[in-house]
Design a protein around this motif. Sequence first.
Motif, PDB file in Angstrom:
ATOM      1  N   LYS A 144      -8.279 -16.643 -15.137  1.00  0.00           N
ATOM      2  CA  LYS A 144      -7.960 -17.882 -14.439  1.00  0.00           C
ATOM      3  C   LYS A 144      -7.335 -17.609 -13.073  1.00  0.00           C
ATOM      4  O   LYS A 144      -7.337 -18.483 -12.204  1.00  0.00           O
ATOM      5  N   ILE A 145      -6.796 -16.434 -12.891  1.00  0.00           N
ATOM      6  CA  ILE A 145      -6.184 -16.059 -11.615  1.00  0.00           C
ATOM      7  C   ILE A 145      -7.243 -15.921 -10.523  1.00  0.00           C
ATOM      8  O   ILE A 145      -7.005 -16.235  -9.368  1.00  0.00           O
ATOM      9  N   GLY A 146      -8.431 -15.443 -10.889  1.00  0.00           N
ATOM     10  CA  GLY A 146      -9.489 -15.284  -9.898  1.00  0.00           C
ATOM     11  C   GLY A 146     -10.420 -14.149 -10.277  1.00  0.00           C
ATOM     12  O   GLY A 146     -10.429 -13.684 -11.420  1.00  0.00           O
ATOM     13  N   ASN A 147     -11.166 -13.675  -9.292  1.00  0.00           N
ATOM     14  CA  ASN A 147     -12.097 -12.579  -9.556  1.00  0.00           C
ATOM     15  C   ASN A 147     -11.332 -11.253  -9.681  1.00  0.00           C
ATOM     16  O   ASN A 147     -10.102 -11.226  -9.589  1.00  0.00           O
ATOM     17  N   ALA A 148     -12.040 -10.166  -9.885  1.00  0.00           N
ATOM     18  CA  ALA A 148     -11.416  -8.869 -10.127  1.00  0.00           C
ATOM     19  C   ALA A 148     -10.527  -8.442  -8.963  1.00  0.00           C
ATOM     20  O   ALA A 148      -9.452  -7.866  -9.172  1.00  0.00           O
ATOM     21  N   VAL A 149     -10.959  -8.723  -7.754  1.00  0.00           N
ATOM     22  CA  VAL A 149     -10.172  -8.347  -6.578  1.00  0.00           C
ATOM     23  C   VAL A 149      -8.834  -9.078  -6.582  1.00  0.00           C
ATOM     24  O   VAL A 149      -7.773  -8.475  -6.370  1.00  0.00           O
ATOM     25  N   ALA A 150      -8.865 -10.372  -6.856  1.00  0.00           N
ATOM     26  CA  ALA A 150      -7.629 -11.166  -6.900  1.00  0.00           C
ATOM     27  C   ALA A 150      -6.722 -10.714  -8.033  1.00  0.00           C
ATOM     28  O   ALA A 150      -5.497 -10.634  -7.865  1.00  0.00           O
ATOM     29  N   ARG A 151      -7.303 -10.410  -9.187  1.00  0.00           N
ATOM     30  CA  ARG A 151      -6.490  -9.952 -10.327  1.00  0.00           C
ATOM     31  C   ARG A 151      -5.840  -8.607 -10.023  1.00  0.00           C
ATOM     32  O   ARG A 151      -4.663  -8.395 -10.344  1.00  0.00           O
ATOM     33  N   ASN A 152      -6.580  -7.690  -9.416  1.00  0.00           N
ATOM     34  CA  ASN A 152      -6.008  -6.385  -9.078  1.00  0.00           C
ATOM     35  C   ASN A 152      -4.899  -6.515  -8.044  1.00  0.00           C
ATOM     36  O   ASN A 152      -3.870  -5.836  -8.141  1.00  0.00           O
ATOM     37  N   LYS A 153      -5.084  -7.392  -7.065  1.00  0.00           N
ATOM     38  CA  LYS A 153      -4.036  -7.632  -6.070  1.00  0.00           C
ATOM     39  C   LYS A 153      -2.790  -8.191  -6.748  1.00  0.00           C
ATOM     40  O   LYS A 153      -1.667  -7.779  -6.453  1.00  0.00           O
ATOM     41  N   THR A 154      -3.011  -9.121  -7.670  1.00  0.00           N
ATOM     42  CA  THR A 154      -1.889  -9.701  -8.412  1.00  0.00           C
ATOM     43  C   THR A 154      -1.146  -8.626  -9.192  1.00  0.00           C
ATOM     44  O   THR A 154       0.081  -8.583  -9.185  1.00  0.00           O
ATOM     45  N   LYS A 155      -1.889  -7.743  -9.855  1.00  0.00           N
ATOM     46  CA  LYS A 155      -1.243  -6.663 -10.616  1.00  0.00           C
ATOM     47  C   LYS A 155      -0.423  -5.760  -9.705  1.00  0.00           C
ATOM     48  O   LYS A 155       0.701  -5.369 -10.060  1.00  0.00           O
ATOM     49  N   ARG A 156      -0.957  -5.422  -8.544  1.00  0.00           N
ATOM     50  CA  ARG A 156      -0.206  -4.582  -7.601  1.00  0.00           C
ATOM     51  C   ARG A 156       1.079  -5.276  -7.161  1.00  0.00           C
ATOM     52  O   ARG A 156       2.150  -4.658  -7.119  1.00  0.00           O
ATOM     53  N   GLN A 157       0.975  -6.561  -6.852  1.00  0.00           N
ATOM     54  CA  GLN A 157       2.156  -7.309  -6.427  1.00  0.00           C
ATOM     55  C   GLN A 157       3.203  -7.375  -7.539  1.00  0.00           C
ATOM     56  O   GLN A 157       4.390  -7.169  -7.301  1.00  0.00           O
ATOM     57  N   VAL A 158       2.751  -7.656  -8.759  1.00  0.00           N
ATOM     58  CA  VAL A 158       3.689  -7.783  -9.879  1.00  0.00           C
ATOM     59  C   VAL A 158       4.338  -6.435 -10.184  1.00  0.00           C
ATOM     60  O   VAL A 158       5.539  -6.367 -10.452  1.00  0.00           O
ATOM     61  N   ALA A 200       0.829  -1.205   0.000  1.00  0.00           N
ATOM     62  CA  ALA A 200       0.000   0.000   0.000  1.00  0.00           C
ATOM     63  C   ALA A 200       0.862   1.253   0.000  1.00  0.00           C
ATOM     64  O   ALA A 200       0.571   2.213  -0.716  1.00  0.00           O
ATOM     65  N   GLU A 201       1.938   1.242   0.776  1.00  0.00           N
ATOM     66  CA  GLU A 201       2.833   2.395   0.826  1.00  0.00           C
ATOM     67  C   GLU A 201       3.487   2.644  -0.532  1.00  0.00           C
ATOM     68  O   GLU A 201       3.576   3.769  -0.999  1.00  0.00           O
ATOM     69  N   GLN A 202       3.915   1.568  -1.174  1.00  0.00           N
ATOM     70  CA  GLN A 202       4.561   1.713  -2.473  1.00  0.00           C
ATOM     71  C   GLN A 202       3.583   2.189  -3.539  1.00  0.00           C
ATOM     72  O   GLN A 202       3.941   2.973  -4.417  1.00  0.00           O
ATOM     73  N   ILE A 203       2.344   1.731  -3.449  1.00  0.00           N
ATOM     74  CA  ILE A 203       1.331   2.187  -4.398  1.00  0.00           C
ATOM     75  C   ILE A 203       1.074   3.671  -4.212  1.00  0.00           C
ATOM     76  O   ILE A 203       0.947   4.421  -5.180  1.00  0.00           O
ATOM     77  N   ASN A 204       1.033   4.107  -2.959  1.00  0.00           N
ATOM     78  CA  ASN A 204       0.822   5.524  -2.693  1.00  0.00           C
ATOM     79  C   ASN A 204       1.952   6.381  -3.236  1.00  0.00           C
ATOM     80  O   ASN A 204       1.754   7.524  -3.604  1.00  0.00           O
ATOM     81  N   LYS A 205       3.159   5.844  -3.270  1.00  0.00           N
ATOM     82  CA  LYS A 205       4.292   6.583  -3.820  1.00  0.00           C
ATOM     83  C   LYS A 205       4.247   6.647  -5.344  1.00  0.00           C
ATOM     84  O   LYS A 205       5.029   7.350  -5.960  1.00  0.00           O
ATOM     85  N   ARG A 206       3.341   5.881  -5.943  1.00  0.00           N
ATOM     86  CA  ARG A 206       3.166   5.837  -7.390  1.00  0.00           C
ATOM     87  C   ARG A 206       4.473   5.504  -8.110  1.00  0.00           C
ATOM     88  O   ARG A 206       4.931   6.204  -8.994  1.00  0.00           O
ATOM     89  N   ASN A 207       5.064   4.391  -7.700  1.00  0.00           N
ATOM     90  CA  ASN A 207       6.315   3.953  -8.296  1.00  0.00           C
ATOM     91  C   ASN A 207       6.160   3.548  -9.754  1.00  0.00           C
ATOM     92  O   ASN A 207       7.091   3.629 -10.518  1.00  0.00           O
TER      93      ASN A 207
END
Length: 157
Positions: free
Chosen positions: A94-108, A38-45
């Motif tokens: 195949k990764i999952g619902n929208a929430v899971a896909r968005n979490k995956t994108k943030r992690q990647v 969350a901190e890294q997302i807020n920094k808009r890396n």
Amino acid sequence: MYICPNTVSSAAKAKKEIDELATICYQYKLTKQDLFLAEQINKRNMKKELRVKKSTEFETIIKKRKSVANREFVLYWNPNDLEHMRIGLSVGKKIGNAVARNKTKRQVRMMVHELFTKEDHNDYILIVRKPYSQNDFEQNKKSLQNLYLKMKKRMEK
């Protein structure tokens, strides 16, 4: 000793933010990993100019057929004329619902920010495969790092 009023108020604000954060962590059972993301997302890396967005750009990069793959990812690349790299992410249903896909994108995005060098003059397309969701963050990060090194070796040839 004189203390600037702005310093005191900013210190008080920081303490208040920390208290709010602790409450949220306890309430939603968040881990340090979640807070870090969350901190890294807020920094808009991962700024918008560092992303491949248009489908025509995706098609162009994929048609060049320069790729490496493993169980979790497929990485395509193509040189660009910019002074920095750009990356496009694709996470299928195949990764999952929208929430899971968005979490995956943030992690990647976080992994890419940590592992890839920004000075590369390449466009990348990173496709996330289903086994990604079965591993933890550290295993996936190591997998992406190995894939990136494999790609660098192929580029040198």
